[in-house]
Enzyme design. Structure first.
Site, PDB file in Angstrom:
ATOM      1  N   LYS A 224       7.559  48.249 -35.966  1.00  0.00           N
ATOM      2  CA  LYS A 224       7.001  47.304 -35.282  1.00  0.00           C
ATOM      3  C   LYS A 224       7.577  46.333 -34.191  1.00  0.00           C
ATOM      4  O   LYS A 224       7.250  45.914 -33.407  1.00  0.00           O
ATOM      5  CB  LYS A 224       6.236  46.152 -36.423  1.00  0.00           C
TER       6      LYS A 224
ATOM      7  N   LYS B  88      12.771  55.819 -34.498  1.00  0.00           N
ATOM      8  CA  LYS B  88      11.657  55.841 -35.545  1.00  0.00           C
ATOM      9  C   LYS B  88      10.594  54.683 -35.225  1.00  0.00           C
ATOM     10  O   LYS B  88      10.882  53.790 -34.278  1.00  0.00           O
ATOM     11  CB  LYS B  88      12.303  55.219 -36.882  1.00  0.00           C
TER      12      LYS B  88
ATOM     13  N   LYS C 203      20.088  45.076 -36.980  1.00  0.00           N
ATOM     14  CA  LYS C 203      19.114  43.856 -36.770  1.00  0.00           C
ATOM     15  C   LYS C 203      19.976  42.592 -36.250  1.00  0.00           C
ATOM     16  O   LYS C 203      19.434  41.986 -35.332  1.00  0.00           O
ATOM     17  CB  LYS C 203      18.196  43.592 -37.887  1.00  0.00           C
TER      18      LYS C 203
HETATM   19  P1  TYM Z   1       9.345  48.467 -44.280  1.00  0.00           P
HETATM   20  O1  TYM Z   1       8.576  47.252 -44.439  1.00  0.00           O
HETATM   21  O2  TYM Z   1      10.095  48.272 -43.008  1.00  0.00           O
HETATM   22  O3  TYM Z   1       8.673  49.699 -44.430  1.00  0.00           O
HETATM   23  C1  TYM Z   1       7.917  50.045 -45.469  1.00  0.00           C
HETATM   24  C2  TYM Z   1       7.963  51.404 -45.854  1.00  0.00           C
HETATM   25  O4  TYM Z   1       7.701  52.333 -44.537  1.00  0.00           O
HETATM   26  C3  TYM Z   1       8.693  53.234 -44.310  1.00  0.00           C
HETATM   27  N1  TYM Z   1       8.722  53.372 -42.962  1.00  0.00           N
HETATM   28  C4  TYM Z   1       8.613  54.489 -42.156  1.00  0.00           C
HETATM   29  N2  TYM Z   1       8.620  55.844 -42.896  1.00  0.00           N
HETATM   30  C5  TYM Z   1       8.559  56.907 -42.115  1.00  0.00           C
HETATM   31  N3  TYM Z   1       8.692  56.776 -40.700  1.00  0.00           N
HETATM   32  C6  TYM Z   1       8.906  55.381 -40.135  1.00  0.00           C
HETATM   33  N4  TYM Z   1       8.871  55.365 -38.821  1.00  0.00           N
HETATM   34  C7  TYM Z   1       8.912  54.392 -41.004  1.00  0.00           C
HETATM   35  N5  TYM Z   1       9.105  52.959 -40.721  1.00  0.00           N
HETATM   36  C8  TYM Z   1       9.128  52.508 -41.980  1.00  0.00           C
HETATM   37  C9  TYM Z   1       9.842  52.632 -45.211  1.00  0.00           C
HETATM   38  O5  TYM Z   1      10.905  53.724 -45.211  1.00  0.00           O
HETATM   39  C10 TYM Z   1       9.318  51.835 -46.129  1.00  0.00           C
HETATM   40  O6  TYM Z   1       9.398  52.989 -47.474  1.00  0.00           O
HETATM   41  N6  TYM Z   1      12.717  46.955 -47.355  1.00  0.00           N
HETATM   42  C11 TYM Z   1      11.631  47.464 -47.281  1.00  0.00           C
HETATM   43  C12 TYM Z   1      10.607  47.075 -48.296  1.00  0.00           C
HETATM   44  C13 TYM Z   1      11.071  46.562 -49.561  1.00  0.00           C
HETATM   45  C14 TYM Z   1      11.054  47.556 -50.609  1.00  0.00           C
HETATM   46  C15 TYM Z   1      11.673  46.887 -51.680  1.00  0.00           C
HETATM   47  C16 TYM Z   1      10.782  48.937 -50.768  1.00  0.00           C
HETATM   48  C17 TYM Z   1      11.262  45.443 -49.999  1.00  0.00           C
HETATM   49  N7  TYM Z   1      11.614  45.735 -51.373  1.00  0.00           N
HETATM   50  C18 TYM Z   1      11.705  47.636 -52.856  1.00  0.00           C
HETATM   51  C19 TYM Z   1      10.913  49.725 -51.697  1.00  0.00           C
HETATM   52  C20 TYM Z   1      11.432  49.058 -52.968  1.00  0.00           C
HETATM   53  C21 TYM Z   1      11.282  47.367 -45.721  1.00  0.00           C
HETATM   54  O7  TYM Z   1      11.431  46.526 -45.291  1.00  0.00           O
HETATM   55  O8  TYM Z   1      10.356  48.353 -45.613  1.00  0.00           O
END
Ligand code: TYM
Length: 332
Positions: A198, A195, A112
């Site tokens: 967004k 992957k 990023k």
């Molecule tokens: P984020 O918002 O990027 O994504 C949320 C969840 O979706 C999953 N994910 C995917 N799974 C499969 N294929 C994809 N293309 C894909 N894109 C996203 C991510 O693995 C995630 O589970 N840092 C985290 C949010 C967060 C969090 C936490 C999660 C903050 N604190 C504590 C668990 C526990 C994030 O940005 O996810």
């Protein structure tokens, strides 16, 4: 009951199919046997800059999608990260036991920050995984259901928990990642080796949960596939078809082999039409329910405030234990 914790960042208009298949969908079934805490990671979303005018709305839209997808705010604790201050209070403590090099090794940060350029990369983006560790450890979570892309952050979380426990005495549960191998990564429809995200290069690669069925169907029908004509699961040789099969299988619960059998002798176009139907059938009820919730934002806000209150019963205790162990002067 084991404690489960997870969250998704709020996005402008809608979550995407990767969030749903990789995370949200798996949360729903975990509610039966676990004490679940699900939150909207609004504080994480500001690491990429934010628009104050849309912040509240996208937070609500995200929470509405959780409930619409099947998260029950009575059985589970549903909250907004910024409404429970102990997340950030613990994050500071964890920042102070995280090595600079350790944080610098996080591949998501490297990717990023490279994209944003040195001048636009914030310290917030750098320390983002530490806030994530705090989100998890503040609840003494046993399991964290996430997609494959969060594996390294979970590893850091485990290390920080173990380090704190070793230095200051047993305080945190060391959580396990729960990454479902068959659905942990949904790929971009236009670029099936990257992957779904967004921030994807092409708008057409992304399926949004709240987009009209027609729009989503069109994107699925124009998904990039290889030149062959046999429907089979071969991630290396046919990544586009493998991605469509994975999504089909996760949404229907049918094993990939039986879907391959079903489409034997058929063309790629047939699989795409079939998948478009499956996606529509899955998203229709979610969209309707989300809309109902968003029609009454005051009620939704009340429900989230109750979730935050419930959460603070746990987070307050953890933070107190942490401060005690570290020797801070006790508060009043
Ligand atoms: P984020 O918002 O990027 O994504 C949320 C969840 O979706 C999953 N994910 C995917 N799974 C499969 N294929 C994809 N293309 C894909 N894109 C996203 C991510 O693995 C995630 O589970 N840092 C985290 C949010 C967060 C969090 C936490 C999660 C903050 N604190 C504590 C668990 C526990 C994030 O940005 O996810």
């Amino acid at each position: 009951k084991p404690r489960v914790v997870s969250g998704v960042q709020p996005s402008a208009d809608s979550l995407h199919l990767g969030n749903y298949v990789g995370a949200l969908r798996n949360w729903v079934s975990m509610q039966d046997d676990n004490d679940c805490v699900f939150f909207v990671a609004d504080l994480h979303s500001i690491t990429a800059g934010q628009d104050p005018a849309t912040m509240a709305e996208r937070t609500r839209v995200t929470a509405a999608q959780y409930i619409a997808a099947g998260i029950d705010p009575e059985r589970s604790t549903l909250l907004i990260q910024s409404q429970v201050p102990e997340h950030t209070q613990l994050a500071w403590v964890l920042n102070c036991i995280t090595g600079y090099g350790e944080a610098a090794r996080m591949t998501q940060f490297k990717d990023k920050s490279l994209k944003q350029g040195a001048d636009n990369t914030t310290v917030g983006l750098f320390t983002y995984p530490v806030l994530m560790a705090a989100d998890i450890l503040i609840y003494q979570a046993n399991q964290v259901p996430v997609g494959e892309d969060q594996r390294q952050h979970l590893e850091l979380t485990r290390n920080l928990a173990q380090r704190f426990n070793a230095r200051f005495g047993e305080t945190f549960v060391v959580p396990d990642a729960r990454i479902l191998t068959n659905s942990a990564k949904v790929y971009d429809l236009q670029n099936p080796t990257a992957k779904m995200s967004k921030s994807a290069a092409s708008e057409n690669g992304l399926i949004r949960l709240l987009d009209p069925a027609k729009k989503n169907a069109k994107k699925i029908k124009s998904a990039v596939t290889d030149d062959g004509n046999v429907i089979r699961f071969d991630r290396a040789a046919q990544p586009g078809i493998a991605n469509l099969l994975t999504i089909y299988s996760s949404l229907t619960g049918e094993p990939i082999e039986s879907i391959v059998e079903q489409f034997e002798g058929k063309m790629y176009g047939h699989l795409k039409v079939g998948l478009a139907e499956v996606v529509t059938d899955t998203l229709d009820p979610i969209q309707q329910r989300a809309q109902q919730l968003l029609d009454d934002p005051a009620e939704l806000d009340r429900l989230l405030a109750r979730g935050a209150e419930k959460a603070r019963e746990v987070t307050g205790e953890t933070l107190k234990a942490v401060y005690d162990r570290m020797g801070f002067l006790p508060g009043v």
